[in-house]
Each structure stands twice: as C-alpha cells, then as structure tokens.
Design a protein around this motif. Sequence first.
Motif, PDB file in Angstrom:
ATOM      1  N   GLY A  49       8.061   0.347   3.349  1.00 49.91           N
ATOM      2  CA  GLY A  49       7.281   1.032   4.003  1.00 49.91           C
ATOM      3  C   GLY A  49       8.449   2.093   3.876  1.00 49.91           C
ATOM      4  N   GLY A  50       8.400   3.166   5.337  1.00 48.60           N
ATOM      5  CA  GLY A  50       9.376   3.976   5.612  1.00 48.60           C
ATOM      6  C   GLY A  50      10.484   4.622   5.917  1.00 48.60           C
ATOM      7  N   TYR A  51      11.169   2.400   5.744  1.00 44.98           N
ATOM      8  CA  TYR A  51      11.822   2.372   6.384  1.00 44.98           C
ATOM      9  C   TYR A  51      12.765   1.111   5.162  1.00 44.98           C
ATOM     10  CZ  TYR A  51       9.427   3.749  10.082  1.00 44.98           C
ATOM     11  OH  TYR A  51       8.298   4.913  10.759  1.00 44.98           O
ATOM     12  N   GLY A  52      12.752   1.933   3.890  1.00 45.48           N
ATOM     13  CA  GLY A  52      13.465   0.597   3.057  1.00 45.48           C
ATOM     14  C   GLY A  52      15.212   1.424   2.938  1.00 45.48           C
ATOM     15  N   VAL A  53      15.426   2.272   2.783  1.00 46.05           N
ATOM     16  CA  VAL A  53      17.230   3.049   2.944  1.00 46.05           C
ATOM     17  C   VAL A  53      17.774   2.579   3.910  1.00 46.05           C
ATOM     18  CG1 VAL A  53      18.639   4.767   2.586  1.00 46.05           C
ATOM     19  CG2 VAL A  53      16.367   4.998   1.554  1.00 46.05           C
ATOM     20  N   MET A  54      17.290   2.376   5.450  1.00 46.30           N
ATOM     21  CA  MET A  54      17.922   2.121   6.369  1.00 46.30           C
ATOM     22  C   MET A  54      18.257   0.920   6.692  1.00 46.30           C
ATOM     23  SD  MET A  54      15.646   2.665   9.589  1.00 46.30           S
ATOM     24  CE  MET A  54      16.356   1.076   9.972  1.00 46.30           C
ATOM     25  N   SER A  55      17.467   0.356   5.634  1.00 47.46           N
ATOM     26  CA  SER A  55      16.888  -1.419   6.315  1.00 47.46           C
ATOM     27  C   SER A  55      17.339  -2.671   5.084  1.00 47.46           C
ATOM     28  CB  SER A  55      15.222  -1.906   6.307  1.00 47.46           C
ATOM     29  OG  SER A  55      14.628  -1.633   5.745  1.00 47.46           O
TER      30      SER A  55
ATOM     31  N   THR B 197       1.202  -1.012   0.146  1.00 49.05           N
ATOM     32  CA  THR B 197       0.291  -0.088  -0.434  1.00 49.05           C
ATOM     33  C   THR B 197       1.026   1.250  -0.344  1.00 49.05           C
ATOM     34  OG1 THR B 197      -1.296  -1.148   1.757  1.00 49.05           O
ATOM     35  CG2 THR B 197      -1.910   1.447   0.884  1.00 49.05           C
ATOM     36  N   PRO B 198       0.793   2.519  -0.222  1.00 48.32           N
ATOM     37  CA  PRO B 198       1.661   3.563  -0.812  1.00 48.32           C
ATOM     38  C   PRO B 198       0.725   4.464   0.392  1.00 48.32           C
ATOM     39  CG  PRO B 198      -0.816   3.855  -2.310  1.00 48.32           C
ATOM     40  CD  PRO B 198      -0.792   2.221  -2.171  1.00 48.32           C
ATOM     41  N   ILE B 199       2.094   4.504   1.137  1.00 49.34           N
ATOM     42  CA  ILE B 199       1.945   5.534   2.593  1.00 49.34           C
ATOM     43  C   ILE B 199       2.986   7.128   1.445  1.00 49.34           C
ATOM     44  CG2 ILE B 199       2.339   6.268   4.738  1.00 49.34           C
ATOM     45  CD1 ILE B 199       2.207   3.910   5.913  1.00 49.34           C
ATOM     46  N   ARG B 200       1.818   7.818   0.992  1.00 48.15           N
ATOM     47  CA  ARG B 200       2.371   9.076   0.391  1.00 48.15           C
ATOM     48  C   ARG B 200       3.180   9.924   1.391  1.00 48.15           C
ATOM     49  NH1 ARG B 200       0.998  13.872   0.075  1.00 48.15           N
ATOM     50  NH2 ARG B 200       1.461  15.463  -1.726  1.00 48.15           N
ATOM     51  N   GLY B 201       4.362  10.519   1.021  1.00 45.82           N
ATOM     52  CA  GLY B 201       5.011  11.249   1.233  1.00 45.82           C
ATOM     53  C   GLY B 201       5.381  12.557   0.605  1.00 45.82           C
ATOM     54  N   GLN B 202       5.355  13.799   1.397  1.00 46.09           N
ATOM     55  CA  GLN B 202       6.031  15.240   0.428  1.00 46.09           C
ATOM     56  C   GLN B 202       6.636  16.008   1.288  1.00 46.09           C
ATOM     57  OE1 GLN B 202       2.878  17.169  -0.712  1.00 46.09           O
ATOM     58  NE2 GLN B 202       3.755  18.945  -1.445  1.00 46.09           N
ATOM     59  N   VAL B 203       7.554  16.309   0.988  1.00 47.52           N
ATOM     60  CA  VAL B 203       8.882  16.914   1.416  1.00 47.52           C
ATOM     61  C   VAL B 203       9.566  17.948   1.202  1.00 47.52           C
ATOM     62  CG1 VAL B 203      10.508  14.911   2.570  1.00 47.52           C
ATOM     63  CG2 VAL B 203      11.378  15.563   0.359  1.00 47.52           C
TER      64      VAL B 203
ATOM     65  N   ARG C 143       3.808  -2.480   4.075  1.00 48.85           N
ATOM     66  CA  ARG C 143       3.669  -4.177   3.550  1.00 48.85           C
ATOM     67  C   ARG C 143       3.850  -3.850   4.848  1.00 48.85           C
ATOM     68  NH1 ARG C 143       4.818  -9.301   4.058  1.00 48.85           N
ATOM     69  NH2 ARG C 143       2.916 -10.596   1.842  1.00 48.85           N
ATOM     70  N   PRO C 144       2.412  -4.236   5.716  1.00 46.30           N
ATOM     71  CA  PRO C 144       2.659  -4.886   7.267  1.00 46.30           C
ATOM     72  C   PRO C 144       3.784  -5.568   8.012  1.00 46.30           C
ATOM     73  CG  PRO C 144       0.088  -5.069   5.950  1.00 46.30           C
ATOM     74  CD  PRO C 144       1.440  -5.050   5.223  1.00 46.30           C
ATOM     75  N   PHE C 145       4.481  -6.709   7.296  1.00 46.98           N
ATOM     76  CA  PHE C 145       5.704  -6.806   7.089  1.00 46.98           C
ATOM     77  C   PHE C 145       6.521  -6.844   5.895  1.00 46.98           C
ATOM     78  CE2 PHE C 145       1.383  -8.910   9.800  1.00 46.98           C
ATOM     79  CZ  PHE C 145       1.900  -8.872  11.433  1.00 46.98           C
ATOM     80  N   VAL C 146       7.303  -7.174   6.177  1.00 44.83           N
ATOM     81  CA  VAL C 146       8.374  -6.640   5.279  1.00 44.83           C
ATOM     82  C   VAL C 146       8.697  -7.654   4.414  1.00 44.83           C
ATOM     83  CG1 VAL C 146      10.400  -6.268   4.355  1.00 44.83           C
ATOM     84  CG2 VAL C 146       9.005  -4.835   5.679  1.00 44.83           C
ATOM     85  N   ARG C 147       8.396  -8.341   3.406  1.00 45.22           N
ATOM     86  CA  ARG C 147       8.397  -9.973   2.579  1.00 45.22           C
ATOM     87  C   ARG C 147       9.658 -10.152   2.126  1.00 45.22           C
ATOM     88  NH1 ARG C 147       5.044 -12.304  -2.089  1.00 45.22           N
ATOM     89  NH2 ARG C 147       4.764 -14.682  -1.316  1.00 45.22           N
ATOM     90  N   VAL C 148      10.462 -11.163   3.062  1.00 45.88           N
ATOM     91  CA  VAL C 148      11.880 -11.954   2.719  1.00 45.88           C
ATOM     92  C   VAL C 148      11.497 -12.823   2.845  1.00 45.88           C
ATOM     93  CG1 VAL C 148      13.901 -11.538   2.946  1.00 45.88           C
ATOM     94  CG2 VAL C 148      13.111  -9.621   3.535  1.00 45.88           C
ATOM     95  N   GLU C 149      11.185 -13.983   1.415  1.00 49.58           N
ATOM     96  CA  GLU C 149      11.066 -14.808   1.974  1.00 49.58           C
ATOM     97  C   GLU C 149      11.259 -15.726   0.590  1.00 49.58           C
ATOM     98  OE1 GLU C 149       7.055 -15.914   3.295  1.00 49.58           O
ATOM     99  OE2 GLU C 149       6.452 -14.767   1.049  1.00 49.58           O
ATOM    100  N   SER C 150      11.186 -16.889   0.403  1.00 53.68           N
ATOM    101  CA  SER C 150      11.884 -17.904  -0.979  1.00 53.68           C
ATOM    102  C   SER C 150      10.605 -18.164  -1.699  1.00 53.68           C
ATOM    103  CB  SER C 150      12.047 -18.691  -1.308  1.00 53.68           C
ATOM    104  OG  SER C 150      11.728 -19.818  -0.089  1.00 53.68           O
ATOM    105  N   GLU C 151       9.686 -18.454  -2.994  1.00 61.09           N
ATOM    106  CA  GLU C 151       8.594 -18.612  -3.958  1.00 61.09           C
ATOM    107  C   GLU C 151       9.388 -19.099  -4.995  1.00 61.09           C
ATOM    108  OE1 GLU C 151       4.121 -17.177  -4.825  1.00 61.09           O
ATOM    109  OE2 GLU C 151       5.764 -15.653  -5.049  1.00 61.09           O
ATOM    110  N   VAL C 152       8.472 -20.345  -5.074  1.00 60.69           N
ATOM    111  CA  VAL C 152       8.707 -21.587  -6.306  1.00 60.69           C
ATOM    112  C   VAL C 152       7.115 -21.392  -7.610  1.00 60.69           C
ATOM    113  CG1 VAL C 152       9.049 -24.067  -7.628  1.00 60.69           C
ATOM    114  CG2 VAL C 152      10.006 -23.154  -5.498  1.00 60.69           C
ATOM    115  N   MET C 153       7.219 -20.889  -8.330  1.00 56.76           N
ATOM    116  CA  MET C 153       6.590 -20.059  -9.628  1.00 56.76           C
ATOM    117  C   MET C 153       6.667 -21.346 -10.665  1.00 56.76           C
ATOM    118  SD  MET C 153       6.375 -16.501  -9.480  1.00 56.76           S
ATOM    119  CE  MET C 153       6.638 -15.269  -8.312  1.00 56.76           C
ATOM    120  N   THR C 154       5.044 -21.669 -10.360  1.00 57.99           N
ATOM    121  CA  THR C 154       5.281 -22.829 -12.155  1.00 57.99           C
ATOM    122  C   THR C 154       3.947 -21.970 -12.832  1.00 57.99           C
ATOM    123  OG1 THR C 154       5.148 -24.194 -10.526  1.00 57.99           O
ATOM    124  CG2 THR C 154       4.292 -25.239 -12.770  1.00 57.99           C
ATOM    125  N   PHE C 155       4.148 -22.117 -13.761  1.00 57.75           N
ATOM    126  CA  PHE C 155       3.382 -21.286 -14.578  1.00 57.75           C
ATOM    127  C   PHE C 155       2.431 -21.918 -15.412  1.00 57.75           C
ATOM    128  CE2 PHE C 155       7.255 -18.530 -14.113  1.00 57.75           C
ATOM    129  CZ  PHE C 155       6.912 -17.466 -13.273  1.00 57.75           C
TER     130      PHE C 155
END
Length: 335
Positions: free
Chosen positions: A307-313, A197-203, A280-292
Amino acid sequence: MVEICVVGAGIVGLSTATLLQESLPHAKVTIIAEKFTTETTSDGAAGIFRPGIAFRGPNLEITKQWLNDAYVYFNDILKSTESDQAGIKDISGYIISSKYPTSVRNEFLEAILPDYRPCTEEELQMCPGNWQYGSHFTTLVVDCRRHLPWLTKKFESQGGVIIEQKVNSFEELSNYDLVCNCSGFGARELCGDTLVTPIRGQVFKVSAPWIKEFFYADYDTYIIPGFESVTLGGCRGFDSWNEELCKHDAAAIWERCVSLLPSLKDAKVIREWVGWRPYRPFVRVESEVMTFPSGKTIQVVHNYGHGGYGVMSAPGTSIHAVKIAKEILTPNAKL
Ligand SMILES: Cc1cc2nc3c(=O)[nH]c(=O)nc-3n(C[C@H](O)[C@H](O)[C@H](O)COP(=O)(O)OP(=O)(O)OC[C@H]3O[C@@H](n4cnc5c(N)ncnc54)[C@H](O)[C@@H]3O)c2cc1C
C-alpha cells in the motif's frame, strides 16, 4: 548451486534480492522485472518512514517486528558513510490537525522513535490556520531516486543477475529452486489476487531548498523534503484506476500546500507524478507451493501488497521473506 528468482525490481524486490544474497551467500539470485528504477511505483514515493496506523501484516506482533526491523536497517545505513549515496537522511517535522486529536498520534512511531511528542502552543501557531492538535517527531526519509540505483549496484556487485521481462505465469520460472514474488500491484494479475487494489496518489516534486522540515495536515496534505526535491501531496483514490494527472487534484494539492506553507508559492515545479499504492488489507508475506497442470511444482515466497507504506517497510517484510526462503532451502539450518 541453489538458484533463486526474485520477481520485481521496486524497493521490495531489490531489498529482498540483496538480503537473500547476504543470507544465502552460495545461492545465485536473479531479478526478473518488467520495469526498473524510474518506471516503478517506488520511484515517485516521498519515502518517509511514517506508517499509517492501519498498516498490517498477518497480525499486530509481526507488523511491529517488520517496522522495527526496517527502522534498524535504514538507521544502520544512515549511520554509515553510504547514507547520501543510498538516499537516506533523518528529518524532523510536524503532523497537525484542526479537528482530529487521534490523527496526530501514531502508536507505531511512538514505540520506535525516540522523540515523538505533542506540539507546543507556539508550534501550533507556526502555520496559517486554526491548528488545535499536533505532534513533532524525527524520522527517516528514503529517496528511491538514489536508493534503487544504490541497491541495484550492490546486487550486481554481489554477483546478482538482472533480466528485463514480464512474467506471465509462475510456471515460466519452474527451473528455479525458489521464487520470491515482489511484484507489487502486478501481483493482482500474476497471482489472481483481487485483494490487491490501487490507491491512486498524485504529487508535485518541487525545488524549494529552504524547506527543511516535513509537514502533514488535514485532508491528505503533506510536504516532505527529500534530497533533490520536496514532495507536495496528496490524494488517496481507493480503487481508482486512473494513471493520468488530474488538473483538479493538482489544483487542490497546490492550494492546500501553499496555504499551509505560503513560501511554497515561489517553488519551482520539477515534475508531477501519479502512482498507484499497491494496497492489500494485509501485506502478504508467506510461502506457497504451486503445482501446475504440467505436473511442475514451484516454491514461492510472496512479499507484496504494501500500500502506501512500501518504501519504509520494505526491509522489514523482506527480512521476514528471506527467513522463510532460508527455512525452505536449508531446513536443517534451524535445528
Ligand atoms: C503518491 C504516493 C506516495 C507514496 N509515499 C510513500 C511514502 O512516503 N513512504 C512509503 O513507505 N511508501 C510510500 N508510497 C508507497 C510505495 O510507493 C509503495 O508501497 C512501494 O513503492 C511498493 O513497492 P514494490 O516494490 O512492492 O512495488 P513497485 O515499485 O511497483 O515494483 C514492482 C515491481 O514488480 C515488477 N512486476 C510487476 N508485475 C510483474 C510481472 N508480471 N512480471 C515481471 N515484473 C513484474 C514491476 O515491473 C516492478 O519492477 C507512496 C506511493 C504513492 C503512489
């Protein structure tokens, strides 16, 4: 040769790509992204190392590990001769509140930083206003105007390949042995993940070289000096899909910042910027196998939703993503 594709060239994609090169030196790493450097969300962020206390990965333990790993990673660059080129510096400052004692505490930072302490009475009177609670600490700032080009140069000098292209489906990437998905807000569409979800910021980015410390105050007010400019913020519009500058937000930000530090009235505005924090309520770091439907299969390691903490994390979640990638590609290495 193992071929890995990283989708995304914001700070998360570039950190993941360079860490992959270091961890799997025989792999060929390609970055595919629609937008680069100044076109990314990472570019406008103030880049301060200050997680919100609601920042979360899958659990608290992993979240703390990410933050600790990120701090160590940036601190190592800070101590090196490359800190200026990489856009990393240390910075001291204050978070103050007129009403909310808990808002000036931060259990993540209190565990990581050596000097997180309550403000003195004198410090609480530094700024106009009725400031009742406050903390002082020294942390890091990562200026993406320098850091993204620095990472890009490092990636290319280590043999990395960069392709400018929008990925519409992971199936397009099925010729790679593994894909790391670092597409930020783009993951909403690419993965169909409506939790993003976007959390809009302006600076404002202003020239005010006399401002040497950062300030956070009530109602989303922040003043954060970087290398070439000082970032004045801010606002947080949850689920706000507005990409345009808003004159009302601008006026409110300006008024709050100047009333906190009156000398800012003489600051020269360099630019104004709007960005969407890829929440995202929980930052997503996980693997997934995709079959098409075609029968093709692909291994994906996700790393998005900071979210608002992607540079530092970014380095912390990227170290985790690279560990997962390595376990998939070299399963016997952990035996
Ligand atoms: C006002 C504001 C202030 C902020 N301040 C801070 C701060 O002080 N500290 C902090 O840590 N964070 C801060 N942030 C948050 C930070 O900017 C983000 O968390 C971070 O930039 C996310 O990085 P990213 O690499 O995931 O995403 P991005 O930088 O958005 O990069 C995403 C990449 O993926 C690519 N991509 C997406 N979809 C596709 C596709 N389908 N095909 C190909 N490529 C694709 C894009 O083109 C881009 O290259 C702030 C954000 C805002 C808006």
